[in-house]
Design a protein around this motif. Sequence first.
Motif, mmCIF file in Angstrom:
data_model
loop_
_atom_site.group_PDB
_atom_site.id
_atom_site.type_symbol
_atom_site.label_atom_id
_atom_site.label_comp_id
_atom_site.label_asym_id
_atom_site.label_seq_id
_atom_site.Cartn_x
_atom_site.Cartn_y
_atom_site.Cartn_z
ATOM 1 N N LEU A 63 -9.813 0.817 -0.122
ATOM 2 C CA LEU A 63 -8.996 2.229 0.530
ATOM 3 C C LEU A 63 -9.744 2.906 1.522
ATOM 4 N N ALA A 64 -11.159 2.785 1.481
ATOM 5 C CA ALA A 64 -11.922 3.414 2.415
ATOM 6 C C ALA A 64 -11.848 2.534 3.748
ATOM 7 N N GLN A 65 -11.708 1.244 3.556
ATOM 8 C CA GLN A 65 -11.685 0.171 4.746
ATOM 9 C C GLN A 65 -10.069 0.047 5.298
ATOM 10 N N GLN A 66 -9.229 0.649 4.701
ATOM 11 C CA GLN A 66 -7.705 0.363 4.944
ATOM 12 C C GLN A 66 -7.698 1.353 6.527
ATOM 13 N N ARG A 67 -7.067 0.395 7.505
ATOM 14 C CA ARG A 67 -6.618 1.334 8.672
ATOM 15 C C ARG A 67 -5.400 2.243 8.689
ATOM 16 N N ALA A 68 -5.089 3.025 9.329
ATOM 17 C CA ALA A 68 -4.130 4.024 9.415
ATOM 18 C C ALA A 68 -2.823 3.190 9.262
ATOM 19 N N ASP A 69 -2.667 1.909 9.884
ATOM 20 C CA ASP A 69 -1.501 1.138 9.833
ATOM 21 C C ASP A 69 -1.349 0.345 8.577
ATOM 22 N N GLY A 70 -2.492 0.336 7.722
ATOM 23 C CA GLY A 70 -2.179 -0.207 6.385
ATOM 24 C C GLY A 70 -3.042 -1.413 6.265
ATOM 25 N N TYR A 71 -3.512 -1.953 7.241
ATOM 26 C CA TYR A 71 -4.111 -3.285 7.409
ATOM 27 C C TYR A 71 -5.547 -3.185 6.496
ATOM 28 N N ILE A 72 -6.160 -4.066 5.894
ATOM 29 C CA ILE A 72 -7.287 -4.148 5.301
ATOM 30 C C ILE A 72 -8.064 -5.225 5.705
ATOM 31 N N PRO A 73 -9.163 -5.089 6.392
ATOM 32 C CA PRO A 73 -9.776 -6.294 6.785
ATOM 33 C C PRO A 73 -10.069 -7.490 5.567
ATOM 34 N N SER A 74 -10.314 -8.603 5.956
ATOM 35 C CA SER A 74 -10.336 -9.807 5.103
ATOM 36 C C SER A 74 -11.775 -10.264 4.763
ATOM 37 N N TRP A 75 -12.743 -10.057 5.471
ATOM 38 C CA TRP A 75 -13.825 -10.340 5.473
ATOM 39 C C TRP A 75 -15.063 -9.154 5.806
ATOM 40 N N PHE A 76 -16.091 -9.117 4.880
ATOM 41 C CA PHE A 76 -17.114 -8.161 5.194
ATOM 42 C C PHE A 76 -18.435 -8.449 5.098
ATOM 43 N N ASN A 77 -19.337 -8.122 6.027
ATOM 44 C CA ASN A 77 -20.791 -8.425 5.955
ATOM 45 C C ASN A 77 -21.282 -8.014 4.709
ATOM 46 N N SER A 78 -22.137 -8.665 4.091
ATOM 47 C CA SER A 78 -22.592 -8.138 2.778
ATOM 48 C C SER A 78 -23.835 -7.289 3.053
ATOM 49 N N GLU A 79 -24.557 -7.287 4.095
ATOM 50 C CA GLU A 79 -25.733 -6.452 4.308
ATOM 51 C C GLU A 79 -25.316 -4.988 4.716
ATOM 52 N N ALA A 107 -3.351 0.806 -14.240
ATOM 53 C CA ALA A 107 -4.588 1.152 -15.175
ATOM 54 C C ALA A 107 -5.245 2.420 -15.189
ATOM 55 N N THR A 108 -5.192 3.092 -14.214
ATOM 56 C CA THR A 108 -5.757 4.468 -13.836
ATOM 57 C C THR A 108 -4.840 5.689 -13.895
ATOM 58 N N GLY A 109 -3.442 5.321 -13.234
ATOM 59 C CA GLY A 109 -2.465 6.300 -13.248
ATOM 60 C C GLY A 109 -2.880 7.219 -11.804
ATOM 61 N N GLU A 110 -3.640 6.791 -11.091
ATOM 62 C CA GLU A 110 -3.933 7.374 -9.552
ATOM 63 C C GLU A 110 -3.123 6.841 -8.594
ATOM 64 N N GLU A 111 -2.542 7.843 -8.047
ATOM 65 C CA GLU A 111 -1.405 7.660 -7.124
ATOM 66 C C GLU A 111 -1.962 7.212 -5.655
ATOM 67 N N GLU A 112 -3.550 7.619 -5.588
ATOM 68 C CA GLU A 112 -3.988 7.040 -4.228
ATOM 69 C C GLU A 112 -3.917 5.510 -4.144
ATOM 70 N N TYR A 113 -4.120 4.840 -5.223
ATOM 71 C CA TYR A 113 -4.315 3.397 -5.085
ATOM 72 C C TYR A 113 -2.758 2.975 -4.702
ATOM 73 N N ARG A 118 1.092 0.523 -0.989
ATOM 74 C CA ARG A 118 2.519 0.814 -0.101
ATOM 75 C C ARG A 118 2.121 0.460 1.288
ATOM 76 N N LYS A 119 1.090 1.156 1.465
ATOM 77 C CA LYS A 119 0.481 1.066 3.035
ATOM 78 C C LYS A 119 0.293 -0.193 3.190
ATOM 79 N N ALA A 120 -0.433 -1.058 2.598
ATOM 80 C CA ALA A 120 -0.680 -2.619 2.806
ATOM 81 C C ALA A 120 0.599 -3.417 2.873
ATOM 82 N N MET A 121 1.596 -3.365 2.114
ATOM 83 C CA MET A 121 2.713 -3.929 1.957
ATOM 84 C C MET A 121 3.640 -3.689 3.161
#
Length: 131
Positions: A63-79, A107-113, A118-121
Amino acid sequence: MYWHGNDGSHNWAPEDGSAGYVSFYHAFDMAWTGYWLLKWRDHLPAESKRILESARPLGDFLLAQQRADGYIPSWFNSENLLPRQEFSALSGEVAGPALFLAELTKATGEEEYLEGARKAMQFVEDNILPQ
């Protein structure tokens, strides 16, 4: 990728290099693993709490990585956990994290997820399906 330590610890681990990218986090792989871990909670009641304890931080990270348009990047630097710039092109791989976030909502009932899912789809519908 997900692992359990001998001391009972659990954590998300970077790729093993099978995709050619050692020491990078792949959002789709982590989300797919997380999705199935959540699905298995009903069958592994003794592990249910630990599974949720590992899934929630992944959901929060996505969620923190999700852009305003819903996109979530695919790869992240581990460092530094920054998205890999050479993979900044839009990708349908965002559907994996969307599925995970939807399952995490159950699993959590938390709507933010669910909102993140929804934004991603919506991103997929607007940007990937037309192609």
